[in-house]
Write a protein that holds these residues in place. Sequence first.
Motif, PDB file in Angstrom:
ATOM      1  N   TYR A 181       0.839  -1.357   0.057  1.00  0.00           N
ATOM      2  CA  TYR A 181      -0.118   0.105  -0.161  1.00  0.00           C
ATOM      3  C   TYR A 181       0.790   1.195  -0.006  1.00  0.00           C
ATOM      4  O   TYR A 181       0.697   2.177  -0.748  1.00  0.00           O
ATOM      5  N   LEU A 182       1.983   1.272   0.607  1.00  0.00           N
ATOM      6  CA  LEU A 182       2.890   2.397   0.872  1.00  0.00           C
ATOM      7  C   LEU A 182       3.594   2.914  -0.553  1.00  0.00           C
ATOM      8  O   LEU A 182       3.501   4.027  -0.851  1.00  0.00           O
ATOM      9  N   GLY A 183       3.714   1.660  -1.375  1.00  0.00           N
ATOM     10  CA  GLY A 183       4.371   1.519  -2.703  1.00  0.00           C
ATOM     11  C   GLY A 183       3.185   2.042  -3.694  1.00  0.00           C
ATOM     12  O   GLY A 183       3.627   2.633  -4.796  1.00  0.00           O
ATOM     13  N   GLN A 184       2.376   1.346  -3.543  1.00  0.00           N
ATOM     14  CA  GLN A 184       1.244   1.385  -4.770  1.00  0.00           C
ATOM     15  C   GLN A 184      -0.116   1.651  -4.609  1.00  0.00           C
ATOM     16  O   GLN A 184      -1.019   1.683  -5.590  1.00  0.00           O
ATOM     17  N   GLY A 185      -0.475   2.010  -3.151  1.00  0.00           N
ATOM     18  CA  GLY A 185      -1.954   2.551  -2.979  1.00  0.00           C
ATOM     19  C   GLY A 185      -2.175   3.582  -3.441  1.00  0.00           C
ATOM     20  O   GLY A 185      -1.366   4.581  -4.037  1.00  0.00           O
ATOM     21  N   TYR A 186      -3.711   4.096  -3.498  1.00  0.00           N
ATOM     22  CA  TYR A 186      -4.078   5.164  -4.027  1.00  0.00           C
ATOM     23  C   TYR A 186      -5.041   5.771  -2.803  1.00  0.00           C
ATOM     24  O   TYR A 186      -5.684   4.972  -2.138  1.00  0.00           O
ATOM     25  N   VAL A 187      -4.936   7.118  -2.558  1.00  0.00           N
ATOM     26  CA  VAL A 187      -6.008   7.912  -1.666  1.00  0.00           C
ATOM     27  C   VAL A 187      -6.965   8.789  -2.845  1.00  0.00           C
ATOM     28  O   VAL A 187      -6.512   9.607  -3.391  1.00  0.00           O
ATOM     29  N   GLY A 188      -8.210   8.300  -3.017  1.00  0.00           N
ATOM     30  CA  GLY A 188      -8.659   8.812  -4.230  1.00  0.00           C
ATOM     31  C   GLY A 188      -7.777   8.773  -5.450  1.00  0.00           C
ATOM     32  O   GLY A 188      -7.541   7.524  -5.745  1.00  0.00           O
ATOM     33  N   PRO A 189      -7.488   9.791  -6.284  1.00  0.00           N
ATOM     34  CA  PRO A 189      -6.856   9.485  -7.448  1.00  0.00           C
ATOM     35  C   PRO A 189      -5.287   9.625  -7.125  1.00  0.00           C
ATOM     36  O   PRO A 189      -4.438   9.538  -7.930  1.00  0.00           O
ATOM     37  N   ILE A 190      -4.687  10.199  -5.929  1.00  0.00           N
ATOM     38  CA  ILE A 190      -3.528  10.352  -5.568  1.00  0.00           C
ATOM     39  C   ILE A 190      -2.809   9.165  -4.992  1.00  0.00           C
ATOM     40  O   ILE A 190      -3.418   8.384  -4.091  1.00  0.00           O
ATOM     41  N   PRO A 191      -1.652   8.770  -5.731  1.00  0.00           N
ATOM     42  CA  PRO A 191      -0.923   7.742  -5.232  1.00  0.00           C
ATOM     43  C   PRO A 191      -0.559   7.887  -3.788  1.00  0.00           C
ATOM     44  O   PRO A 191       0.168   9.135  -3.464  1.00  0.00           O
ATOM     45  N   VAL A 192      -0.087   6.715  -2.844  1.00  0.00           N
ATOM     46  CA  VAL A 192      -0.022   7.076  -1.502  1.00  0.00           C
ATOM     47  C   VAL A 192       1.661   7.716  -1.702  1.00  0.00           C
ATOM     48  O   VAL A 192       1.873   8.541  -0.684  1.00  0.00           O
ATOM     49  N   PRO A 193       2.446   7.133  -2.331  1.00  0.00           N
ATOM     50  CA  PRO A 193       3.827   7.946  -2.406  1.00  0.00           C
ATOM     51  C   PRO A 193       4.196   9.389  -2.500  1.00  0.00           C
ATOM     52  O   PRO A 193       4.770   9.966  -2.058  1.00  0.00           O
ATOM     53  N   VAL A 194       3.028   9.731  -3.385  1.00  0.00           N
ATOM     54  CA  VAL A 194       2.879  11.131  -3.569  1.00  0.00           C
ATOM     55  C   VAL A 194       2.473  11.848  -2.363  1.00  0.00           C
ATOM     56  O   VAL A 194       3.118  12.854  -1.910  1.00  0.00           O
ATOM     57  N   ILE A 195       1.708  11.241  -1.488  1.00  0.00           N
ATOM     58  CA  ILE A 195       1.149  12.014  -0.651  1.00  0.00           C
ATOM     59  C   ILE A 195       2.334  11.861   0.756  1.00  0.00           C
ATOM     60  O   ILE A 195       2.447  12.894   1.557  1.00  0.00           O
ATOM     61  N   ILE A 196       2.758  10.765   0.569  1.00  0.00           N
ATOM     62  CA  ILE A 196       4.079  10.803   1.877  1.00  0.00           C
ATOM     63  C   ILE A 196       4.950  11.921   1.148  1.00  0.00           C
ATOM     64  O   ILE A 196       5.562  12.390   2.260  1.00  0.00           O
ATOM     65  N   THR A 197       5.429  11.769   0.114  1.00  0.00           N
ATOM     66  CA  THR A 197       6.415  13.101  -0.453  1.00  0.00           C
ATOM     67  C   THR A 197       5.902  14.266   0.109  1.00  0.00           C
ATOM     68  O   THR A 197       6.666  15.195   0.693  1.00  0.00           O
ATOM     69  N   VAL A 198       4.622  14.601  -0.346  1.00  0.00           N
ATOM     70  CA  VAL A 198       4.211  16.080   0.338  1.00  0.00           C
ATOM     71  C   VAL A 198       4.216  16.191   1.788  1.00  0.00           C
ATOM     72  O   VAL A 198       4.562  17.468   2.216  1.00  0.00           O
TER      73      VAL A 198
END
Lengths: 513, 326
Positions: free
Chosen positions: B164-181
């Motif tokens: 999930y940390l690498g491939q999951g999505y929250v809505g249309p946004i990938p989890v890694p992008v959220i972690i990055t932000v």
Amino acid sequence: MSDTASLEQTTDYILELKGISKRFQQTQALHNIDFDLIPGEVHALVGENGAGKSTLIKTISGAYHPDSGTIFFNGEQVVFDRPIAAQNRGISVVYQEFNLVPQLSVADNIFLRHQPVTGTFVKRLDKQYMMTRSREILKELGVHIDPKALVKNISVAYKQLVEIAKSLVWDCKVLILDEPTAVITTEETVLLFEIIRKLQQKGVSIIYISHRLEEIFKIADRITVFRDGEKITTLDVRRDPVTIDQLISHMVGRSLNEQYPPCKIPAGEELLKVESLGYGKLFHDISFSVHAGEILGISGLVGAGRTEVAKTLFGVTPGQEGRIWVNGREVSITSPEQAIGLGISLVPEDRKSEGLIQMFSIKNNLILASQKTYTRGGVFQPQMIIQKCQNMVKAMNIRTSGIEKQVSQLSGGNQQKVVIAKWLLAEAKIIIFDEPTRGIDVGAKVEVYRLMNELKKSGAAIIMISSELNEILGMSDRIMVMHEGTKSCELVNDQVSQETIMRHASGVREVTV
Amino acid sequence: MSSARIETLKAYKNRIQGAYGSQLSTVAALIVLCLILSILTPRFLTTGNIISVLLQSSINSILALGMTFIIITGNIDLAVGSVAAFAGSITGFLMVNYGLNPFLGILLALSLGTLTGLISGLVITSIGIPAFIATLGSMSVWRGLALQFTGGSTSFGLPEIIKYLGQGYVGPIPVPVIITVIVYSIASFILGKTPFGLSTYAIGGNEQAAHLSGINVKSVKVKLFCLHGFLSGLGGLVLAGRLNSTMGVMATGYELDAIAAVVIGGTSMFGGEGIVWGTLVGAVLMGVLRNGLNLLHVSPYWQMVAIGLVIVFAVSVDSLRRSFDE
């Protein structure tokens, strides 16, 4: 009057500048400057920082190209578009920061610009010639430096002489010395002056820049005063002697009748006491105390251990011997962080590399030593920082367009005020000034002195290390003299003469009761 | 327009250029690059592709974030890739082969990362060897330990949480992008608004003066390396999730990408200057370039050439701009 004379004898000058102007964006660095140099004279340039001295020597040495005006060398009009063009005519500059390669030998450095080669097919460095010629030049200068010695292993004063020797390899006509005595001791200055006189006799003309007016009177034949990019006057001091006060009033455009503003107040309680302080071979058995409302001057030659004492008290070099009391409580100081916590602060000797972070704004430099006091829950409160810094800038009369300006863009005097202000924000009670006015101009010096007096009145205890005897005598309440790592004497500053201090500083002891 | 207003605008412009000049040129380059790519290939400017660029840039972004702190202090870390592999592969190995609880796994990976940072920090500050040398050594040490511990094997099929940390999505946004932000926001806050951040810049600007202003230089440096190690561990976890596998050779060469992102983002290698958002732009710029060149079917070899040129170009522009300012 001397101006009309100069028009008639143009060809007698080795170097003559006419109507030189130079502008940097908003600043008119030089405005219509006429300047001339007689063969074999020592011509001093004086003026506050930013008056135009540096721009002028950079113009003469080809580092800057003037916007207008002409330069005559030996009566012939010349254009120095690059430093090498000026060097080829025999014009050399010895800057405050030396251009030497520390890992190379003295001889290698002397020949750095013009390396002699030998051999018919395979050209190689003529080491033999470099050695003999270096030895010759150094002998001519009357100094004993081994040409084989590595530059990194010789003293600062010798490095300076190597710089001078470098200029003499080729036929040197004009030697420009930029603040040559800022880095050397009083004794070494004597040697430097002897060398300058020897060069003078050989017909070399010397342009001499210094903030130390006393020594200018000792060495200069003529003095040209600059102020705000203009030439104010040229004084022929050999013909018409002037006093230091007259010279200062030319420099600042007003008379500074109180260079050392007097401030006598009764001393308060003892804030700092040290007993038998020592650190390795650097110094030992130093005992003294400083009270609130008092300035203790520490005098001595360079290398006597004064700066080391300051650094030890400030916790920079932990592991000292002896005992220290702050506010009557015995402490051991192991880091600057801890020293600051005890209310001790150090205005270091080297403002550039130790006092300030040059790429930082005034604001960020100011809050550096008291960061935690502007936070709430560990987060900076910008409004509080801005307000405190602006108040401080105003109170200290730091001349700047705003607190976001980089400190590197401020003059030396204003930079020093930022360093002091940083400690005031950290609520320092015991302030150690190491050479507080080195390299700053006359006007700013007086401001620093006033500031020290105000600190004194507000109950701070001040330790002032200085190589300038006038400063020591003018500012201190008590004077401690150091000699080769030991305390030579302690004097109450009352009718003390320069000679007395010099005698103690050089280790000559009087037999008095 | 009143002259006072013009003055205010001018001052504002100067302030932006002064503080963020290096980053502005990177942002401009990113925009130009995006424009060119959207003209050259219609597939570039689609929501799906943009999200995939951000996803592809996220691991480099996370690794480059800690690197930004390190480079601001005038140091460097060559061991980032090895640390990501060390933390990621040991954790993956234990989860796959020994059924380690994934939550404990996450904790372990982050702790291992932080530990490597602690060791680097202590070695650098107490022995006083340059970070370049210390991390050149540790780069090999952590990689070697990772390979030795996992026996050079690959561990497939990680727990869902890690995936999930690498491939999951929250809505249309990938989890890694959220972690990055999230990590960038926290880092930006720390650097810009706390004494710790100011001390970091101070150490890079002039370590001696910082020390003499009462900053505990050693302690700040050790903490920074710990933080950096923590983020490297996090990067290793996200990478593991993306690959759904771990191995000792994972993240090889990532240190150079991280350094490149920092440098393209306008942080000075001499220390004392830089902001984290610049690094994020730098990492995204590298991602966009790779993505665009892929879409244009440019060979990976030419891509390497292009990335290299961009690094040199970015730093040249910045250095020209600085000399022009003076």
